[in-house]
Design a protein around this motif. Sequence first.
Motif, PDB file in Angstrom:
ATOM      1  N   PHE A 139       0.777  -1.250  -0.022  1.00 49.77           N
ATOM      2  CA  PHE A 139      -0.037   0.019   0.061  1.00 49.77           C
ATOM      3  C   PHE A 139       0.960   1.363  -0.072  1.00 49.77           C
ATOM      4  CE2 PHE A 139      -3.037  -3.023   0.745  1.00 49.77           C
ATOM      5  CZ  PHE A 139      -4.240  -2.797   0.050  1.00 49.77           C
ATOM      6  N   VAL A 140       2.168   1.107  -0.276  1.00 50.14           N
ATOM      7  CA  VAL A 140       2.968   2.279  -0.496  1.00 50.14           C
ATOM      8  C   VAL A 140       3.160   2.243  -1.907  1.00 50.14           C
ATOM      9  CG1 VAL A 140       5.440   2.811  -0.046  1.00 50.14           C
ATOM     10  CG2 VAL A 140       4.317   1.819   1.897  1.00 50.14           C
ATOM     11  N   PRO A 141       3.018   3.591  -2.657  1.00 52.57           N
ATOM     12  CA  PRO A 141       3.077   3.628  -3.863  1.00 52.57           C
ATOM     13  C   PRO A 141       4.433   2.749  -4.626  1.00 52.57           C
ATOM     14  CG  PRO A 141       2.496   5.717  -3.010  1.00 52.57           C
ATOM     15  CD  PRO A 141       2.895   4.738  -1.889  1.00 52.57           C
ATOM     16  N   ASP A 142       5.776   3.100  -4.234  1.00 48.14           N
ATOM     17  CA  ASP A 142       6.778   2.259  -4.660  1.00 48.14           C
ATOM     18  C   ASP A 142       7.278   1.300  -3.834  1.00 48.14           C
ATOM     19  OD1 ASP A 142       6.693   4.037  -6.953  1.00 48.14           O
ATOM     20  OD2 ASP A 142       7.914   5.746  -5.677  1.00 48.14           O
ATOM     21  N   TRP A 143       6.398   0.252  -3.749  1.00 49.77           N
ATOM     22  CA  TRP A 143       6.964  -0.877  -2.902  1.00 49.77           C
ATOM     23  C   TRP A 143       7.960  -1.863  -3.513  1.00 49.77           C
ATOM     24  CZ3 TRP A 143       6.081  -5.226  -5.561  1.00 49.77           C
ATOM     25  CH2 TRP A 143       5.220  -5.502  -6.473  1.00 49.77           C
ATOM     26  N   ILE A 171      -1.051  -5.473  -6.434  1.00 53.28           N
ATOM     27  CA  ILE A 171       0.447  -5.769  -7.000  1.00 53.28           C
ATOM     28  C   ILE A 171      -0.264  -5.731  -8.577  1.00 53.28           C
ATOM     29  CG2 ILE A 171       1.963  -7.566  -7.508  1.00 53.28           C
ATOM     30  CD1 ILE A 171       1.651  -8.373  -4.426  1.00 53.28           C
ATOM     31  N   SER A 172      -1.174  -6.121  -8.883  1.00 54.89           N
ATOM     32  CA  SER A 172      -1.578  -6.151 -10.347  1.00 54.89           C
ATOM     33  C   SER A 172      -1.278  -4.824 -11.162  1.00 54.89           C
ATOM     34  CB  SER A 172      -2.935  -6.757 -10.415  1.00 54.89           C
ATOM     35  OG  SER A 172      -3.917  -5.722 -10.193  1.00 54.89           O
ATOM     36  N   ALA A 173      -1.245  -3.725 -10.204  1.00 50.48           N
ATOM     37  CA  ALA A 173      -1.158  -2.276 -10.989  1.00 50.48           C
ATOM     38  C   ALA A 173       0.319  -2.201 -11.384  1.00 50.48           C
ATOM     39  CB  ALA A 173      -1.464  -1.096  -9.836  1.00 50.48           C
ATOM     40  N   LYS A 174       1.348  -2.921 -10.832  1.00 50.05           N
ATOM     41  CA  LYS A 174       2.581  -2.725 -11.428  1.00 50.05           C
ATOM     42  C   LYS A 174       3.145  -3.597 -12.479  1.00 50.05           C
ATOM     43  CE  LYS A 174       7.040  -2.563  -9.310  1.00 50.05           C
ATOM     44  NZ  LYS A 174       7.975  -2.575  -8.189  1.00 50.05           N
ATOM     45  N   GLU A 223      10.077  -4.963  -4.349  1.00 50.90           N
ATOM     46  CA  GLU A 223       9.694  -6.478  -4.641  1.00 50.90           C
ATOM     47  C   GLU A 223      10.697  -7.341  -3.829  1.00 50.90           C
ATOM     48  OE1 GLU A 223       9.962  -7.605  -8.913  1.00 50.90           O
ATOM     49  OE2 GLU A 223       9.079  -5.865  -9.215  1.00 50.90           O
ATOM     50  N   THR A 224      11.747  -7.115  -3.442  1.00 51.44           N
ATOM     51  CA  THR A 224      12.559  -7.613  -2.410  1.00 51.44           C
ATOM     52  C   THR A 224      12.141  -7.794  -1.136  1.00 51.44           C
ATOM     53  OG1 THR A 224      14.493  -7.125  -3.871  1.00 51.44           O
ATOM     54  CG2 THR A 224      15.005  -8.139  -1.731  1.00 51.44           C
ATOM     55  N   ALA A 225      11.518  -6.761  -0.786  1.00 50.68           N
ATOM     56  CA  ALA A 225      11.019  -6.713   0.700  1.00 50.68           C
ATOM     57  C   ALA A 225       9.713  -7.555   0.626  1.00 50.68           C
ATOM     58  CB  ALA A 225      10.725  -5.305   1.244  1.00 50.68           C
ATOM     59  N   LEU A 226       8.805  -7.444  -0.482  1.00 46.70           N
ATOM     60  CA  LEU A 226       7.663  -8.222  -0.642  1.00 46.70           C
ATOM     61  C   LEU A 226       7.994  -9.718  -0.562  1.00 46.70           C
ATOM     62  CD1 LEU A 226       4.631  -8.251  -0.594  1.00 46.70           C
ATOM     63  CD2 LEU A 226       4.868  -7.706  -3.128  1.00 46.70           C
ATOM     64  N   ASN A 227       9.004 -10.147  -1.297  1.00 45.84           N
ATOM     65  CA  ASN A 227       9.495 -11.603  -1.352  1.00 45.84           C
ATOM     66  C   ASN A 227       9.644 -12.168  -0.144  1.00 45.84           C
ATOM     67  OD1 ASN A 227       8.502 -12.650  -4.132  1.00 45.84           O
ATOM     68  ND2 ASN A 227      10.625 -11.340  -4.797  1.00 45.84           N
ATOM     69  N   GLU A 228      10.479 -11.328   0.703  1.00 42.54           N
ATOM     70  CA  GLU A 228      10.878 -11.667   2.043  1.00 42.54           C
ATOM     71  C   GLU A 228       9.572 -11.964   2.930  1.00 42.54           C
ATOM     72  OE1 GLU A 228      13.508 -12.555   3.733  1.00 42.54           O
ATOM     73  OE2 GLU A 228      14.406 -12.544   1.494  1.00 42.54           O
TER      74      GLU A 228
END
Length: 121
Positions: free
Chosen positions: A27-31, A82-85, A33-38
């Motif tokens: 929900f942060v505009p520029d998330w 996520i689908s917006a990226k 990917e590495t942190a999300l995968n973690e």
Amino acid sequence: MPLSFGLRDEDNERINTAMKKIAELVFVPDWDETALNEQLKPLGTDLNAINSISADELVDFIARSKFDWANMEQFADVLVRISAKAGYESFRAKALALYNYIQGQSGTFSFDIMNKINGLK
């Protein structure tokens, strides 16, 4: 009380904790990917795995992973974000499949989920 009750609580708490962190990230505009995968690791998946499987396989994975209905809905909400990226457009269809699964299998009708389904069509 059944012996598996404590295990269900532990699984649910593990999933709740991971979903809170994941939701905060996307929900942060520029998330990142590495942190999300973690944060997806404790759930047994990552962005590449989610991207490479079909919507039906994802629904089956989530159901087998002992997500409760609220966590399934939150996971679908995350997939929509996520689908917006670029590169993750297929997550939209996977979120729709999860919402439909919840609506059909939970035993209760949710106007909120129905609105989410209609918004994705």
